[in-house]
Design an enzyme around this catalytic site. Structure first.
Site, PDB file in Angstrom:
ATOM      1  N   ASP A   1     -15.312   2.187   7.590  1.00 35.56           N
ATOM      2  CA  ASP A   1     -14.296   3.100   7.069  1.00 35.56           C
ATOM      3  C   ASP A   1     -14.859   3.972   5.957  1.00 35.56           C
ATOM      4  OD1 ASP A   1     -11.522   4.101   6.728  1.00 35.56           O
ATOM      5  OD2 ASP A   1     -11.775   3.185   4.769  1.00 35.56           O
TER       6      ASP A   1
ATOM      7  N   HIS B   1       0.849  -1.196   0.000  1.00 34.73           N
ATOM      8  CA  HIS B   1       0.000   0.000   0.000  1.00 34.73           C
ATOM      9  C   HIS B   1       0.878   1.237   0.000  1.00 34.73           C
ATOM     10  CE1 HIS B   1      -3.397   2.637   0.797  1.00 34.73           C
ATOM     11  NE2 HIS B   1      -2.609   3.273   1.652  1.00 34.73           N
TER      12      HIS B   1
ATOM     13  N   LYS C   1      -8.778  -1.804   5.836  1.00 34.20           N
ATOM     14  CA  LYS C   1      -9.036  -2.388   4.509  1.00 34.20           C
ATOM     15  C   LYS C   1      -7.969  -3.417   4.143  1.00 34.20           C
ATOM     16  CE  LYS C   1      -9.239   1.833   3.128  1.00 34.20           C
ATOM     17  NZ  LYS C   1      -9.391   3.168   2.537  1.00 34.20           N
TER      18      LYS C   1
ATOM     19  N   ARG D   1     -14.932  12.458   7.599  1.00 36.57           N
ATOM     20  CA  ARG D   1     -13.676  13.169   7.896  1.00 36.57           C
ATOM     21  C   ARG D   1     -13.347  14.167   6.807  1.00 36.57           C
ATOM     22  NH1 ARG D   1      -9.826   8.647   7.752  1.00 36.57           N
ATOM     23  NH2 ARG D   1      -8.240  10.260   7.940  1.00 36.57           N
TER      24      ARG D   1
END
Length: 424
Positions: free
Chosen positions: A163, A84, A189, A170
Site C-alpha cells: 500500500d 478510521h 492497513k 497513485r
C-alpha cells in the site's frame, strides 16, 4: 504462485475484464518485490481507475496488500475495536474518542497518519504536545493497550508495504480518486492492525475527499464489504463535511479543543460525533456502556492523560502558541449561512498547519479558530476567524483561500444534519 505477464494483466483490466484472484495476488506481490515496474503498475492503476473492480476483486486486492507484510498480533485482555475517518477539516475526533472508548472498557489500537494538503493528520496534532512520540514497537503497543486501553501511534513499517508503494504512485499518476483503490488502501492497513471490529467515519462534502453523498455512500458500502469479507465486523457512519468540525482547525488548537471535550465541554458537533462513533464501537465490542455519560463526567480525560504520558507526553505542559494572529471580520450583518470547510482547510494549510509534500515539516501552533458557525447571527465587523501562524508572510495566501469561504444572508440557513446515515 503462478506467474503472469504484467502486460496481460494490464490489458485484461484495460479491456474491462475482471482480474482473477491469482492475477491480483501475483501482480501485487511482484510489484512489492520490484518485479513489476512502476510504469506497469501505473498503467494498471489507471485501468482500475477507468474500469473499476467488483467486490470480489477489491476484497482479493485488499488481501494481497495485507499479505505483502505482517499483521499485528495483539495479546490484549479487552475486546479490540478501531475507528478510521476518511479525513476532513477540524476532524480531531480520534483524540477524544480513543480514550473515551477505552474508559468504557474496550481496547483501541489506533494507528494513524500525518496530514497532506487541506486535511489534518492525527499524529501532527499529537506531536504538538511536548515530549509525545508517535513511533512505538509492537510490544509497546500491546503493553499500552493492556495498561491504558488506548494507543494512538504511527503504523509499524511491516504493515501493508504494498500500500505504501502504490499510494505514492497513485498520488503522482492521477489515480487517487478510485473507490476500489481508496477502499483497499484503507482496509489493508486497518485489517492488518488486528482489531476484531472497525467503525468507519466516511465524510461527504466540500472538505472531504468524496464531495457528494452518493460517492461517499459507494465508498462506505465498499469499505464495509471488504471488512466483512475479511472477517472484521465493520460498520460506517456517513457524516457531513461541508463545515469544519468544531471551532479549531490545525494542530495544537485541535488538541486544546479535544481536551475541552474530554473534560465534559467542547463544541456540540464534536461531542455529538464522538459519542455516536463511540456507541458504534462499543456495540461491536459487546459493551453496554453509555459513552455520553462517561464523556460528560470527565472520566475519559484521566485516560487521555495516561495515554499521553505513556508515550512520553506532558499533559500539564502548555501547548505551542503562534507568533502571529490575524482576524477575519464579518463583511456585513445577518446570519452566517456557510463556512466552507475546504477553504478553511486550505487556509490552515497555507498558514503552516499542513504540508504539501510528505517530508515537509508542520507548524504546531498554526491553525484557525472559527469564532462563529453557520446558523449564528453576526454583525458587521465581528471577528469570524482567527488565523494562527509563526510566519506572518503566509497570511495573505490564507486570506486568498478564505475569500469565498464565508456567506452571510438575511435568512437563517436550514440546519444541516451532521450524521447522514449508517451503513452496515
Amino acid at each position: 504462485m503462478t506467474a503472469f505477464a504484467a502486460v496481460d494483466v494490464i490489458r485484461a483490466k484495460r479491456d474491462g475484464g475482471a482480474l482473477s484472484d491469482e492475477q491480483i495476488r501475483w501482480v501485487v506481490d511482484a510489484y512489492t518485490r520490484g518485479d513489476v515496474a512502476e510504469e506497469q503498475m501505473a498503467a494498471l492503476a489507471m485501468a482500475v481507475f477507468l474500469r473499476g473492480m467488483d467486490a470480489r476483486e477489491t476484497a482479493t486486492w485488499t488481501g494481497a496488500m495485507i499479505d505483502s507484510g505482517s499483521r499485528l498480533s495483539l495479546r490484549v485482555d479487552r475486546p479490540t475495536v478501531d475507528k478510521h475517518s476518511t479525513g476532513g477539516v477540524g476532524d480531531k475526533i480520534t483524540l477524544p474518542l480513543a480514550p473515551l472508548v477505552a474508559t468504557c472498557g474496550a481496547a483501541v489500537p489506533q494507528l494513524s497518519g500525518r496530514g497532506l494538503g487541506h486535511t489534518g493528520g492525527t499524529l501532527d496534532k499529537l506531536e504538538s504536545i511536548p515530549g509525545w512520540r508517535a513511533a512505538l514497537s509492537v510490544d509497546e503497543i500491546t503493553a499500552q493497550l493492556n495498561s491504558v486501553g488506548a494507543v494512538v501511534c504511527a503504523a509499524t513499517s511491516g504493515l501493508a508495504p504494498a500500500d505504501r508503494k502504490l499510494y505514492a504512485l497513485r498520488d503522482v499518476t492521477g489515480t487517487v480518486e478510485s473507490v476500489p483503490l481508496i477502499a483497499s488502501s484503507i482496509m489493508s492497513k486497518k485489517i492488518a492492525e488486528g482489531s476484531a471490529g472497525l467503525v468507519l467515519d466516511v465524510k461527504a462534502g466540500s472538505g472531504a475527499f468524496m464531495k457528494s453523498v452518493s460517492e461517499a455512500s459507494e465508498l462506505a458500502r465498499t469499505l464495509v464489504e471488504i471488512g466483512t469479507a475479511h472477517g472484521v465486523t465493520t460498520t460506517a457512519l456517513l457524516t457531513d463535511m461541508n463545515t469544519p468540525l468544531g471551532a479549531a482547525v490545525g494542530n495544537a488548537v485541535e488538541v486544546a479543543e479535544a481536551v475541552e471535550v474530554l473534560q465534559g465541554g467542547g463544541p456540540a458537533d464534536v461531542v455529538e460525533l464522538t459519542v455516536a462513533l463511540a456507541r458504534e464501537m462499543l456495540a461491536l465490542a459487546g459493551l453496554s456502556v453509555d459513552p455520553a455519560r462517561v464523556l460528560a463526567s470527565g472520566e475519559a480525560y484521566e485516560t487521555w492523560c495516561r495515554m499521553i504520558t505513556a508515550q512520553g507526553g506532558d499533559c500539564s505542559a502548555p501547548l505551542p502558541r503562534p507568533a502571529h494572529v490575524a482576524v477575519v471580520e464579518a463583511a456585513g450583518s445577518g446570519y452566517l449561512s456557510a463556512l466552507d470547510a475546504y477553504a478553511v482547510g486550505v487556509a490552515a494549510w497555507r498558514l503552516g498547519a499542513g504540508r504539501a509534500r510528505k517530508e515537509d515539516p508542520v507548524q504546531h501552533a498554526a491553525g484557525i479558530r472559527c469564532l462563529a458557525k453557520p446558523g449564528e447571527q453576526v454583525t458587521e465587523g465581528q471577528p469570524l476567524l482567527e488565523l494562527h501562524t509563526d510566519t506572518p508572510e503566509a497570511v495573505p495566501a490564507a486570506l486568498e483561500a478564505l475569500a469565498t469561504a464565508v456567506e452571510i444572508t438575511d435568512k437563517a440557513p436550514e440546519a444541516r444534519e451532521l450524521i447522514l446515515h449508517r451503513v452496515s
